[in-house]
Design an enzyme around this catalytic site. Structure first.
Site, short mmCIF file in Angstrom:
data_model
loop_
_atom_site.label_atom_id
_atom_site.label_comp_id
_atom_site.label_asym_id
_atom_site.label_seq_id
_atom_site.Cartn_x
_atom_site.Cartn_y
_atom_site.Cartn_z
N GLU A 103 -11.19 -11.47 2.12
CA GLU A 103 -10.11 -11.99 1.56
C GLU A 103 -9.73 -13.46 1.83
O GLU A 103 -9.07 -14.23 0.87
CB GLU A 103 -8.75 -11.20 1.89
N ALA A 119 0.92 -6.85 11.53
CA ALA A 119 1.84 -7.30 12.57
C ALA A 119 3.03 -6.32 13.15
O ALA A 119 3.30 -6.15 14.23
CB ALA A 119 2.74 -8.57 12.32
N GLN A 136 2.93 -3.19 12.90
CA GLN A 136 2.37 -1.94 13.47
C GLN A 136 2.42 -2.24 14.88
O GLN A 136 2.53 -1.35 15.50
CB GLN A 136 0.98 -1.75 13.04
N GLN A 194 0.73 -1.12 -0.02
CA GLN A 194 0.11 0.07 -0.07
C GLN A 194 0.77 1.23 0.33
O GLN A 194 0.45 2.33 -0.64
CB GLN A 194 -1.03 0.29 1.33
N ASP A 214 -13.29 -7.05 5.52
CA ASP A 214 -12.08 -7.22 4.74
C ASP A 214 -11.52 -8.87 5.05
O ASP A 214 -11.24 -9.28 4.25
CB ASP A 214 -11.04 -5.97 5.13
N SER A 237 -23.15 -19.32 -24.32
CA SER A 237 -24.19 -20.14 -25.18
C SER A 237 -25.25 -20.57 -24.12
O SER A 237 -25.66 -20.62 -22.92
CB SER A 237 -23.62 -21.49 -25.65
N HIS A 255 -6.55 -0.10 7.12
CA HIS A 255 -7.24 -1.03 7.87
C HIS A 255 -7.92 -0.87 9.22
O HIS A 255 -7.17 -0.08 9.92
CB HIS A 255 -6.20 -2.14 7.82
N1 LIG Z 1 -1.37 -5.22 0.77
C1 LIG Z 1 -2.55 -4.32 0.31
O1 LIG Z 1 -2.56 -3.99 -0.98
C2 LIG Z 1 -3.54 -3.95 1.21
C3 LIG Z 1 -2.97 -3.49 2.64
N2 LIG Z 1 -4.06 -2.84 3.34
C4 LIG Z 1 -3.42 -2.62 4.60
O2 LIG Z 1 -2.49 -1.61 4.37
C5 LIG Z 1 -1.51 -1.70 5.56
C6 LIG Z 1 -0.04 -2.04 4.90
O3 LIG Z 1 0.12 -3.23 4.28
P1 LIG Z 1 0.89 -3.75 3.35
O4 LIG Z 1 1.13 -2.70 2.32
O5 LIG Z 1 0.54 -5.13 3.00
O6 LIG Z 1 2.12 -4.10 4.24
P2 LIG Z 1 3.53 -4.89 3.85
O7 LIG Z 1 3.33 -6.17 4.44
O8 LIG Z 1 3.70 -4.62 2.31
O9 LIG Z 1 4.44 -4.18 4.84
C7 LIG Z 1 4.87 -2.70 4.85
C8 LIG Z 1 6.17 -2.11 5.32
O10 LIG Z 1 6.38 -2.80 6.57
C9 LIG Z 1 7.71 -2.89 6.69
N3 LIG Z 1 8.00 -3.46 7.80
C10 LIG Z 1 7.93 -4.79 8.06
N4 LIG Z 1 8.25 -5.16 9.46
C11 LIG Z 1 8.61 -4.12 9.91
C12 LIG Z 1 9.32 -3.73 11.19
N5 LIG Z 1 9.25 -4.74 12.07
N6 LIG Z 1 9.74 -2.66 11.72
C13 LIG Z 1 9.67 -1.74 10.67
N7 LIG Z 1 9.14 -1.78 9.38
C14 LIG Z 1 8.61 -2.98 8.94
C15 LIG Z 1 8.37 -3.23 5.45
O11 LIG Z 1 9.65 -2.94 5.08
C16 LIG Z 1 7.52 -2.59 4.46
O12 LIG Z 1 7.92 -1.49 3.86
C17 LIG Z 1 -2.06 -2.79 6.49
O13 LIG Z 1 -2.73 -2.24 7.48
C18 LIG Z 1 -2.95 -3.67 5.28
O14 LIG Z 1 -3.97 -4.49 6.11
C19 LIG Z 1 -5.25 -2.68 2.93
C20 LIG Z 1 -5.51 -2.87 1.69
C21 LIG Z 1 -4.80 -3.82 0.73
C1 LIG Z 2 -5.94 -6.08 -1.33
C2 LIG Z 2 -6.84 -6.15 -0.12
O1 LIG Z 2 -7.76 -5.51 0.13
C3 LIG Z 2 -6.75 -7.35 0.87
C4 LIG Z 2 -6.90 -8.43 0.08
O2 LIG Z 2 -7.74 -6.99 1.80
C5 LIG Z 2 -5.54 -7.34 1.51
O3 LIG Z 2 -4.50 -7.15 1.01
O4 LIG Z 2 -5.40 -7.21 2.87
MG LIG Z 3 -9.14 -5.33 1.42
MG LIG Z 4 -7.10 -7.12 3.70
#
Ligand SMILES: NC(=O)C1=CN([C@@H]2O[C@H](COP(=O)(O)OP(=O)(O)OC[C@H]3O[C@@H](n4cnc5c(N)ncnc54)[C@H](O)[C@@H]3O)[C@@H](O)[C@H]2O)C=CC1
Ligand SMILES: CC(=O)[C@](C)(O)C(=O)O
Ligand SMILES: [Mg+2]
Ligand SMILES: [Mg+2]
Length: 347
Positions: A211, A100, A102, A41, A207, A269, A123
Protein backbone atom coordinates in the site's frame (compact mmCIF):
# COMPACT_ATOMS: atom_id res chain seq x y z
CA UNK A 1 -5.31 -27.82 -1.51
CA UNK A 2 -4.78 -27.20 -5.20
CA UNK A 3 -1.18 -27.03 -6.34
CA UNK A 4 -0.76 -24.07 -8.65
CA UNK A 5 2.42 -23.12 -10.46
CA UNK A 6 3.03 -19.41 -10.01
CA UNK A 7 5.68 -18.63 -12.58
CA UNK A 8 7.78 -21.62 -11.64
CA UNK A 9 7.03 -21.71 -7.90
CA UNK A 10 4.39 -24.21 -6.86
CA UNK A 11 2.04 -23.04 -4.08
CA UNK A 12 -0.90 -24.61 -2.28
CA UNK A 13 -4.07 -22.65 -2.95
CA UNK A 14 -7.59 -23.05 -1.63
CA UNK A 15 -10.25 -22.60 -4.29
CA UNK A 16 -14.01 -22.37 -4.07
CA UNK A 17 -14.22 -25.74 -5.84
CA UNK A 18 -12.47 -27.63 -3.07
CA UNK A 19 -13.95 -25.56 -0.26
CA UNK A 20 -17.39 -24.66 -1.58
CA UNK A 21 -19.73 -22.25 0.12
CA UNK A 22 -21.84 -25.18 1.27
CA UNK A 23 -18.91 -26.51 3.27
CA UNK A 24 -18.28 -23.06 4.76
CA UNK A 25 -21.92 -22.93 5.83
CA UNK A 26 -21.60 -26.32 7.52
CA UNK A 27 -18.40 -25.37 9.36
CA UNK A 28 -19.96 -22.12 10.60
CA UNK A 29 -23.49 -23.42 11.17
CA UNK A 30 -23.38 -23.06 14.96
CA UNK A 31 -21.47 -19.79 15.02
CA UNK A 32 -22.68 -16.27 15.58
CA UNK A 33 -20.33 -14.09 13.56
CA UNK A 34 -20.03 -10.64 15.13
CA UNK A 35 -18.56 -8.03 12.81
CA UNK A 36 -17.16 -5.31 15.06
CA UNK A 37 -16.78 -2.05 13.15
CA UNK A 38 -18.62 -0.87 10.07
CA UNK A 39 -16.02 1.26 8.29
CA UNK A 40 -14.67 -0.05 4.98
CA UNK A 41 -14.08 -3.80 5.49
CA UNK A 42 -16.98 -4.18 7.94
CA UNK A 43 -19.82 -3.51 5.47
CA UNK A 44 -18.23 -5.51 2.64
CA UNK A 45 -17.55 -8.58 4.75
CA UNK A 46 -20.74 -8.47 6.81
CA UNK A 47 -23.05 -8.05 3.82
CA UNK A 48 -21.26 -10.73 1.79
CA UNK A 49 -21.45 -13.19 4.70
CA UNK A 50 -25.13 -12.41 5.22
CA UNK A 51 -25.86 -12.93 1.53
CA UNK A 52 -23.90 -16.18 1.75
CA UNK A 53 -26.38 -17.40 4.35
CA UNK A 54 -24.17 -17.10 7.44
CA UNK A 55 -25.40 -16.01 10.84
CA UNK A 56 -24.01 -12.46 11.08
CA UNK A 57 -24.53 -9.59 13.48
CA UNK A 58 -22.90 -6.17 13.47
CA UNK A 59 -21.48 -4.27 16.46
CA UNK A 60 -21.02 -0.57 15.88
CA UNK A 61 -21.05 2.45 18.16
CA UNK A 62 -23.89 4.93 17.63
CA UNK A 63 -23.42 7.70 15.07
CA UNK A 64 -23.27 8.20 11.34
CA UNK A 65 -21.78 4.76 10.68
CA UNK A 66 -24.43 3.05 12.80
CA UNK A 67 -27.05 4.83 10.71
CA UNK A 68 -25.34 3.55 7.57
CA UNK A 69 -25.59 0.02 8.94
CA UNK A 70 -29.33 0.54 9.48
CA UNK A 71 -29.65 1.88 5.94
CA UNK A 72 -27.84 -1.28 4.71
CA UNK A 73 -30.55 -3.42 6.27
CA UNK A 74 -29.09 -4.35 9.68
CA UNK A 75 -31.87 -4.30 12.27
CA UNK A 76 -31.22 -2.69 15.68
CA UNK A 77 -31.67 -5.22 18.47
CA UNK A 78 -31.85 -8.11 16.00
CA UNK A 79 -28.72 -8.01 13.82
CA UNK A 80 -27.24 -4.66 14.87
CA UNK A 81 -25.97 -3.89 18.36
CA UNK A 82 -23.72 -1.66 20.39
CA UNK A 83 -20.20 -3.07 20.34
CA UNK A 84 -20.26 -4.72 23.79
CA UNK A 85 -23.56 -6.44 23.15
CA UNK A 86 -22.29 -7.82 19.85
CA UNK A 87 -19.08 -8.96 21.57
CA UNK A 88 -21.14 -10.86 24.09
CA UNK A 89 -23.38 -12.53 21.52
CA UNK A 90 -20.64 -13.32 19.00
CA UNK A 91 -18.76 -16.62 18.96
CA UNK A 92 -16.50 -15.47 16.11
CA UNK A 93 -15.41 -11.90 16.76
CA UNK A 94 -14.39 -10.14 13.55
CA UNK A 95 -12.18 -7.34 14.73
CA UNK A 96 -12.67 -4.84 11.93
CA UNK A 97 -12.05 -1.56 13.68
CA UNK A 98 -9.24 0.55 12.30
CA UNK A 99 -5.88 -0.81 13.45
CA UNK A 100 -5.44 2.13 15.85
CA UNK A 101 -8.94 1.76 17.30
CA UNK A 102 -8.27 -1.95 17.89
CA UNK A 103 -5.66 -0.95 20.46
CA UNK A 104 -8.06 1.32 22.30
CA UNK A 105 -10.91 -1.18 22.41
CA UNK A 106 -8.79 -4.26 23.14
CA UNK A 107 -9.36 -4.36 26.94
CA UNK A 108 -13.13 -4.45 26.24
CA UNK A 109 -12.85 -7.11 23.53
CA UNK A 110 -10.63 -9.30 25.67
CA UNK A 111 -13.29 -9.49 28.39
CA UNK A 112 -15.66 -11.24 26.01
CA UNK A 113 -13.15 -13.70 24.56
CA UNK A 114 -14.22 -16.69 26.58
CA UNK A 115 -12.88 -20.20 25.99
CA UNK A 116 -13.71 -21.67 22.59
CA UNK A 117 -14.55 -18.38 20.89
CA UNK A 118 -12.63 -17.19 17.83
CA UNK A 119 -10.91 -13.91 17.14
CA UNK A 120 -10.76 -12.99 13.47
CA UNK A 121 -8.68 -10.23 11.91
CA UNK A 122 -8.28 -8.94 8.35
CA UNK A 123 -4.73 -7.83 8.96
CA UNK A 124 -1.68 -9.15 10.78
CA UNK A 125 -1.07 -5.74 12.36
CA UNK A 126 -2.49 -6.05 15.90
CA UNK A 127 -0.88 -9.43 16.62
CA UNK A 128 2.47 -8.91 14.88
CA UNK A 129 3.10 -5.64 16.67
CA UNK A 130 1.74 -6.89 20.00
CA UNK A 131 4.50 -5.15 21.97
CA UNK A 132 3.11 -1.88 20.63
CA UNK A 133 -0.62 -2.76 20.46
CA UNK A 134 -1.00 -4.81 23.62
CA UNK A 135 -3.21 -7.25 21.68
CA UNK A 136 -2.46 -10.62 23.28
CA UNK A 137 -5.42 -12.99 23.01
CA UNK A 138 -6.18 -15.54 25.73
CA UNK A 139 -4.66 -18.98 25.03
CA UNK A 140 -8.04 -20.76 24.85
CA UNK A 141 -9.42 -18.89 21.81
CA UNK A 142 -8.74 -19.51 18.14
CA UNK A 143 -7.02 -16.63 16.38
CA UNK A 144 -6.86 -16.36 12.59
CA UNK A 145 -7.09 -13.91 9.74
CA UNK A 146 -8.55 -13.59 6.29
CA UNK A 147 -7.25 -10.53 4.53
CA UNK A 148 -9.01 -9.55 1.31
CA UNK A 149 -6.44 -8.09 -1.06
CA UNK A 150 -8.34 -4.93 -1.80
CA UNK A 151 -10.71 -2.33 -0.46
CA UNK A 152 -13.87 -3.45 1.33
CA UNK A 153 -15.69 -1.42 -1.29
CA UNK A 154 -14.30 -3.62 -4.07
CA UNK A 155 -14.92 -6.76 -2.00
CA UNK A 156 -18.63 -5.95 -1.98
CA UNK A 157 -18.83 -4.72 -5.59
CA UNK A 158 -17.08 -7.80 -6.96
CA UNK A 159 -19.25 -10.11 -4.85
CA UNK A 160 -22.43 -8.45 -6.12
CA UNK A 161 -21.08 -8.84 -9.67
CA UNK A 162 -20.54 -12.58 -9.06
CA UNK A 163 -16.77 -12.22 -8.88
CA UNK A 164 -14.38 -12.45 -5.94
CA UNK A 165 -11.35 -10.70 -4.52
CA UNK A 166 -8.42 -12.92 -3.56
CA UNK A 167 -7.57 -13.17 0.11
CA UNK A 168 -4.72 -14.45 2.18
CA UNK A 169 -5.41 -16.49 5.30
CA UNK A 170 -3.38 -17.43 8.35
CA UNK A 171 -3.87 -19.20 11.63
CA UNK A 172 -2.06 -17.73 14.61
CA UNK A 173 -3.51 -19.79 17.42
CA UNK A 174 -5.43 -23.06 17.26
CA UNK A 175 -7.03 -23.70 20.64
CA UNK A 176 -9.92 -25.90 19.50
CA UNK A 177 -8.25 -27.92 16.75
CA UNK A 178 -10.75 -26.35 14.35
CA UNK A 179 -9.11 -22.96 13.75
CA UNK A 180 -7.93 -23.73 10.25
CA UNK A 181 -11.26 -24.93 8.87
CA UNK A 182 -13.07 -22.02 10.55
CA UNK A 183 -10.53 -19.63 9.06
CA UNK A 184 -10.96 -20.98 5.53
CA UNK A 185 -14.74 -21.05 5.93
CA UNK A 186 -14.71 -17.39 6.98
CA UNK A 187 -12.46 -16.45 4.09
CA UNK A 188 -14.86 -18.11 1.65
CA UNK A 189 -17.83 -16.60 3.50
CA UNK A 190 -16.64 -13.01 3.13
CA UNK A 191 -16.63 -13.50 -0.63
CA UNK A 192 -13.06 -14.37 -1.53
CA UNK A 193 -12.14 -15.79 -4.90
CA UNK A 194 -9.18 -18.03 -4.13
CA UNK A 195 -7.14 -18.15 -0.92
CA UNK A 196 -3.42 -18.27 -0.37
CA UNK A 197 -1.85 -19.09 2.97
CA UNK A 198 0.50 -16.83 4.86
CA UNK A 199 1.33 -15.95 8.45
CA UNK A 200 0.51 -12.80 10.41
CA UNK A 201 4.01 -11.35 10.06
CA UNK A 202 4.20 -11.89 6.31
CA UNK A 203 0.69 -10.58 5.79
CA UNK A 204 1.31 -7.30 7.54
CA UNK A 205 4.79 -6.85 6.10
CA UNK A 206 3.72 -7.39 2.50
CA UNK A 207 0.52 -5.40 2.96
CA UNK A 208 2.23 -2.34 4.43
CA UNK A 209 4.85 -2.50 1.68
CA UNK A 210 2.27 -2.84 -1.09
CA UNK A 211 0.00 0.00 0.00
CA UNK A 212 2.97 2.34 0.57
CA UNK A 213 4.48 1.12 -2.70
CA UNK A 214 2.98 0.37 -6.10
CA UNK A 215 -0.63 0.14 -4.93
CA UNK A 216 -0.91 3.64 -3.53
CA UNK A 217 2.21 5.58 -2.49
CA UNK A 218 4.52 4.90 -5.42
CA UNK A 219 1.82 5.24 -8.04
CA UNK A 220 0.79 8.67 -6.79
CA UNK A 221 4.45 9.69 -6.66
CA UNK A 222 5.12 8.56 -10.23
CA UNK A 223 1.92 10.21 -11.48
CA UNK A 224 2.90 13.48 -9.81
CA UNK A 225 6.43 13.40 -11.20
CA UNK A 226 5.35 12.82 -14.80
CA UNK A 227 2.48 15.31 -14.58
CA UNK A 228 4.83 18.00 -13.25
CA UNK A 229 7.38 17.42 -16.03
CA UNK A 230 4.68 17.66 -18.70
CA UNK A 231 3.26 20.84 -17.17
CA UNK A 232 6.71 22.40 -16.78
CA UNK A 233 7.18 21.86 -20.48
CA UNK A 234 4.06 23.68 -21.54
CA UNK A 235 1.52 20.87 -21.82
CA UNK A 236 -2.05 21.69 -20.77
CA UNK A 237 -3.58 20.11 -17.65
CA UNK A 238 -5.97 18.02 -19.73
CA UNK A 239 -3.17 16.71 -21.91
CA UNK A 240 -0.91 16.03 -18.92
CA UNK A 241 -3.71 14.26 -17.00
CA UNK A 242 -4.79 12.15 -19.95
CA UNK A 243 -1.25 10.99 -20.69
CA UNK A 244 -0.49 10.32 -17.02
CA UNK A 245 -3.63 8.86 -15.46
CA UNK A 246 -6.76 8.66 -17.57
CA UNK A 247 -5.37 6.50 -20.34
CA UNK A 248 -3.80 4.19 -17.78
CA UNK A 249 -6.95 3.61 -15.72
CA UNK A 250 -9.45 3.62 -18.58
CA UNK A 251 -7.60 1.85 -21.34
CA UNK A 252 -4.34 0.18 -20.42
CA UNK A 253 -4.71 -1.24 -16.88
CA UNK A 254 -7.89 -3.13 -17.78
CA UNK A 255 -5.81 -4.84 -20.49
CA UNK A 256 -3.09 -5.67 -17.95
CA UNK A 257 -5.76 -7.05 -15.61
CA UNK A 258 -7.16 -9.20 -18.38
CA UNK A 259 -4.01 -10.70 -19.86
CA UNK A 260 -0.83 -9.28 -18.38
CA UNK A 261 1.65 -6.55 -19.15
CA UNK A 262 3.10 -8.24 -22.24
CA UNK A 263 -0.39 -8.41 -23.77
CA UNK A 264 -1.05 -4.76 -23.04
CA UNK A 265 2.28 -3.94 -24.69
CA UNK A 266 1.33 -6.14 -27.65
CA UNK A 267 -1.84 -4.10 -28.09
CA UNK A 268 -0.02 -0.79 -28.29
CA UNK A 269 1.88 0.69 -31.21
CA UNK A 270 5.33 -0.54 -32.14
CA UNK A 271 6.55 2.95 -31.28
CA UNK A 272 5.12 2.68 -27.76
CA UNK A 273 6.46 -0.85 -27.38
CA UNK A 274 9.99 0.17 -28.36
CA UNK A 275 10.05 3.06 -25.90
CA UNK A 276 8.35 1.25 -23.04
CA UNK A 277 10.65 -1.75 -23.41
CA UNK A 278 13.63 0.61 -23.26
CA UNK A 279 12.43 2.68 -20.34
CA UNK A 280 11.00 0.25 -17.79
CA UNK A 281 14.44 -0.79 -16.57
CA UNK A 282 15.70 2.73 -15.83
CA UNK A 283 12.47 3.29 -13.85
CA UNK A 284 13.02 0.05 -11.96
CA UNK A 285 16.63 0.97 -11.22
CA UNK A 286 15.69 4.47 -10.07
CA UNK A 287 12.93 3.31 -7.73
CA UNK A 288 14.32 0.04 -6.38
CA UNK A 289 16.42 1.77 -3.72
CA UNK A 290 13.29 3.56 -2.51
CA UNK A 291 11.43 0.24 -2.31
CA UNK A 292 14.33 -1.26 -0.36
CA UNK A 293 14.20 1.70 2.02
CA UNK A 294 10.42 1.26 2.35
CA UNK A 295 10.71 -2.46 3.09
CA UNK A 296 13.30 -1.75 5.72
CA UNK A 297 11.08 0.87 7.32
CA UNK A 298 8.29 -1.74 7.52
CA UNK A 299 10.63 -4.44 8.82
CA UNK A 300 12.09 -2.29 11.59
CA UNK A 301 8.49 -1.43 12.61
CA UNK A 302 9.06 2.27 11.99
CA UNK A 303 5.93 2.25 9.79
CA UNK A 304 3.86 0.53 12.46
CA UNK A 305 5.10 2.93 15.11
CA UNK A 306 4.25 5.94 12.98
CA UNK A 307 0.85 4.60 12.06
CA UNK A 308 -0.05 3.81 15.67
CA UNK A 309 1.21 7.11 17.06
CA UNK A 310 -0.35 9.37 14.45
CA UNK A 311 -3.62 7.46 14.04
CA UNK A 312 -4.23 7.34 17.78
CA UNK A 313 -4.28 11.09 18.25
CA UNK A 314 -7.65 12.64 18.98
CA UNK A 315 -7.36 15.07 16.06
CA UNK A 316 -6.12 12.45 13.58
CA UNK A 317 -9.31 12.67 11.46
CA UNK A 318 -9.04 16.43 11.08
CA UNK A 319 -5.39 16.17 10.06
CA UNK A 320 -6.08 13.26 7.72
CA UNK A 321 -8.91 15.13 6.02
CA UNK A 322 -6.61 18.13 5.56
CA UNK A 323 -3.95 15.95 3.93
CA UNK A 324 -6.47 14.27 1.67
CA UNK A 325 -7.84 17.68 0.72
CA UNK A 326 -4.34 18.80 -0.16
CA UNK A 327 -4.17 15.88 -2.60
CA UNK A 328 -7.62 16.62 -4.00
CA UNK A 329 -6.55 20.24 -4.48
CA UNK A 330 -3.50 19.35 -6.55
CA UNK A 331 -3.95 20.62 -10.07
CA UNK A 332 -3.51 17.06 -11.33
CA UNK A 333 -6.52 15.73 -9.41
CA UNK A 334 -8.64 18.79 -10.05
CA UNK A 335 -7.91 18.27 -13.73
CA UNK A 336 -8.88 14.63 -13.14
CA UNK A 337 -12.27 15.63 -11.74
CA UNK A 338 -12.92 17.67 -14.87
CA UNK A 339 -11.79 14.78 -17.09
CA UNK A 340 -14.05 12.31 -15.24
CA UNK A 341 -17.03 14.63 -15.60
CA UNK A 342 -16.51 14.53 -19.35
CA UNK A 343 -16.62 10.74 -19.61
CA UNK A 344 -19.66 9.87 -21.75
CA UNK A 345 -21.10 7.64 -19.00
CA UNK A 346 -21.05 10.58 -16.57
CA UNK A 347 -23.05 12.81 -18.87
N1 LIG B 1 -9.94 -0.49 4.31
C1 LIG B 1 -9.83 -1.67 3.71
O1 LIG B 1 -10.47 -1.91 2.68
C2 LIG B 1 -8.95 -2.74 4.25
C3 LIG B 1 -8.77 -2.88 5.61
N2 LIG B 1 -8.14 -3.98 6.12
C4 LIG B 1 -8.04 -4.15 7.55
O2 LIG B 1 -9.35 -4.31 8.07
C5 LIG B 1 -9.44 -3.75 9.37
C6 LIG B 1 -10.53 -2.69 9.39
O3 LIG B 1 -10.11 -1.62 8.60
P1 LIG B 1 -11.10 -0.54 7.96
O4 LIG B 1 -12.32 -1.19 7.49
O5 LIG B 1 -10.28 0.25 6.99
O6 LIG B 1 -11.39 0.35 9.25
P2 LIG B 1 -12.02 1.82 9.36
O7 LIG B 1 -10.92 2.80 9.47
O8 LIG B 1 -12.97 2.01 8.24
O9 LIG B 1 -12.74 1.77 10.76
C7 LIG B 1 -13.67 0.75 11.11
C8 LIG B 1 -14.57 1.11 12.25
O10 LIG B 1 -13.87 1.52 13.39
C9 LIG B 1 -14.75 2.31 14.14
N3 LIG B 1 -13.97 3.01 15.17
C10 LIG B 1 -12.92 3.86 14.95
N4 LIG B 1 -12.43 4.28 16.14
C11 LIG B 1 -13.17 3.68 17.10
C12 LIG B 1 -13.14 3.68 18.53
N5 LIG B 1 -12.22 4.39 19.17
N6 LIG B 1 -14.05 2.94 19.19
C13 LIG B 1 -14.97 2.22 18.52
N7 LIG B 1 -15.05 2.15 17.18
C14 LIG B 1 -14.15 2.87 16.48
C15 LIG B 1 -15.41 3.18 13.10
O11 LIG B 1 -16.66 3.63 13.57
C16 LIG B 1 -15.57 2.20 11.95
O12 LIG B 1 -16.82 1.58 12.00
C17 LIG B 1 -8.04 -3.19 9.66
O13 LIG B 1 -7.33 -4.20 10.33
C18 LIG B 1 -7.47 -2.96 8.28
O14 LIG B 1 -6.07 -2.96 8.26
C19 LIG B 1 -7.72 -4.99 5.30
C20 LIG B 1 -7.85 -4.91 3.94
C21 LIG B 1 -8.38 -3.72 3.33
C1 LIG C 1 -7.14 -2.15 0.50
C2 LIG C 1 -6.00 -2.79 1.16
O1 LIG C 1 -5.80 -3.98 1.11
C3 LIG C 1 -5.04 -1.91 1.84
C4 LIG C 1 -4.60 -0.92 0.80
O2 LIG C 1 -3.96 -2.69 2.25
C5 LIG C 1 -5.65 -1.20 3.04
O3 LIG C 1 -6.69 -0.53 2.88
O4 LIG C 1 -5.08 -1.30 4.12
MG1 LIG D 1 -4.10 -4.77 1.69
MG1 LIG E 1 -3.49 -2.50 4.32
Amino acid sequence: MAKINFGGVVEDIVTREEFPLEKARQVLADQTIAVIGYGVQGPGQALNMKDNGLNVIVGQRKGKTYDKAVADGWVPGVTLFEIEEALEKGTIICYLLSDAAQIELWPTVKKYLTAGKSLYFSHGFGITYKEKTGIVPPADVDVFLAAPKGSGTSLRRLFVAGKGLNSSFAVYQDATGKAREKCIAMAIGVGSGYLFETDFYKEVTSDLTGERGTLMGAIQGIFAAQYEVLRENGHSPSEAFNETVEELTQSLMPLVAENGMDWMYANCSTTAQRGALDWWKPFRDATKPVFAQLYNSVKTQAEAERSITLNSQPDYRVKLDAELKEMADMEMWRAGAAVRSLRPENN
